[in-house]
Design a protein around this motif. Sequence first.
Motif, PDB file in Angstrom:
ATOM      1  N   SER A   1       0.838  -1.196   0.000  1.00  0.00           N
ATOM      2  CA  SER A   1       0.000   0.000   0.000  1.00  0.00           C
ATOM      3  C   SER A   1       0.874   1.248   0.000  1.00  0.00           C
ATOM      4  O   SER A   1       1.928   1.288   0.619  1.00  0.00           O
ATOM      5  N   PHE A   2       0.405   2.279  -0.678  1.00  0.00           N
ATOM      6  CA  PHE A   2       1.096   3.564  -0.623  1.00  0.00           C
ATOM      7  C   PHE A   2       0.143   4.694  -0.212  1.00  0.00           C
ATOM      8  O   PHE A   2       0.316   5.848  -0.579  1.00  0.00           O
ATOM      9  N   CYS A   3      -0.849   4.354   0.627  1.00  0.00           N
ATOM     10  CA  CYS A   3      -1.837   5.356   1.022  1.00  0.00           C
ATOM     11  C   CYS A   3      -1.441   6.144   2.269  1.00  0.00           C
ATOM     12  O   CYS A   3      -2.082   7.127   2.596  1.00  0.00           O
ATOM     13  N   GLY A   4      -0.393   5.754   2.959  1.00  0.00           N
ATOM     14  CA  GLY A   4       0.019   6.477   4.163  1.00  0.00           C
ATOM     15  C   GLY A   4       0.777   7.743   3.842  1.00  0.00           C
ATOM     16  O   GLY A   4       0.756   8.243   2.713  1.00  0.00           O
ATOM     17  N   SER A   5       1.475   8.241   4.828  1.00  0.00           N
ATOM     18  CA  SER A   5       2.256   9.462   4.600  1.00  0.00           C
ATOM     19  C   SER A   5       3.479   9.133   3.746  1.00  0.00           C
ATOM     20  O   SER A   5       3.984   8.009   3.749  1.00  0.00           O
ATOM     21  N   THR A   6       3.954  10.129   3.040  1.00  0.00           N
ATOM     22  CA  THR A   6       5.119   9.936   2.177  1.00  0.00           C
ATOM     23  C   THR A   6       6.341   9.572   3.001  1.00  0.00           C
ATOM     24  O   THR A   6       7.114   8.693   2.619  1.00  0.00           O
ATOM     25  N   SER A   7       6.514  10.191   4.150  1.00  0.00           N
ATOM     26  CA  SER A   7       7.685   9.882   4.981  1.00  0.00           C
ATOM     27  C   SER A   7       7.611   8.453   5.527  1.00  0.00           C
ATOM     28  O   SER A   7       8.634   7.766   5.601  1.00  0.00           O
ATOM     29  N   ASP A   8       6.423   7.995   5.910  1.00  0.00           N
ATOM     30  CA  ASP A   8       6.274   6.607   6.373  1.00  0.00           C
ATOM     31  C   ASP A   8       6.574   5.622   5.254  1.00  0.00           C
ATOM     32  O   ASP A   8       7.222   4.593   5.475  1.00  0.00           O
ATOM     33  N   LEU A   9       6.109   5.914   4.057  1.00  0.00           N
ATOM     34  CA  LEU A   9       6.382   5.033   2.917  1.00  0.00           C
ATOM     35  C   LEU A   9       7.877   4.973   2.632  1.00  0.00           C
ATOM     36  O   LEU A   9       8.432   3.888   2.424  1.00  0.00           O
ATOM     37  N   ASP A  10       8.532   6.104   2.646  1.00  0.00           N
ATOM     38  CA  ASP A  10       9.971   6.145   2.391  1.00  0.00           C
ATOM     39  C   ASP A  10      10.723   5.321   3.434  1.00  0.00           C
ATOM     40  O   ASP A  10      11.626   4.544   3.107  1.00  0.00           O
ATOM     41  N   GLU A  11      10.338   5.462   4.701  1.00  0.00           N
ATOM     42  CA  GLU A  11      10.973   4.681   5.763  1.00  0.00           C
ATOM     43  C   GLU A  11      10.685   3.183   5.607  1.00  0.00           C
ATOM     44  O   GLU A  11      11.569   2.350   5.812  1.00  0.00           O
ATOM     45  N   ALA A  12       9.462   2.834   5.246  1.00  0.00           N
ATOM     46  CA  ALA A  12       9.115   1.421   5.042  1.00  0.00           C
ATOM     47  C   ALA A  12       9.971   0.808   3.949  1.00  0.00           C
ATOM     48  O   ALA A  12      10.465  -0.319   4.086  1.00  0.00           O
TER      49      ALA A  12
END
Length: 106
Positions: free
Chosen positions: A86-97
């Motif tokens: 999923s890429f629906c969260g925050s951009t910073s959370d996605l980058d960290e994931a």
Amino acid sequence: MRARGELERHVARYARNRDLLLRRLPELGITRFAPPDGAFYAYVDVSHLTDDSRTWCFDVLDRTGVAIAPGIDFDLVEGHRFARLSFCGSTSDLDEAIDRLRAVTR
């Protein structure tokens, strides 16, 4: 429509996140995936990493804290080779994931 501005911000974030994920998937060794054209997730081929996406996704969660849906939840025949990101969260959370996933995909 009073919520139009909020809606447009969500759509813009989804587009940014989609582009970020697609740009960074090769860092994870993931080069085969269904185009994420109409949703906020990518359905990716992880057969180079596992032949059991359910077990692999649980292992990824244990090792990285990143939750990924196993493809078998969506396709009982070929889903064992796929995962849904999923890429629906925050951009910073996605980058960290994605940073965390690098440790288990290389």
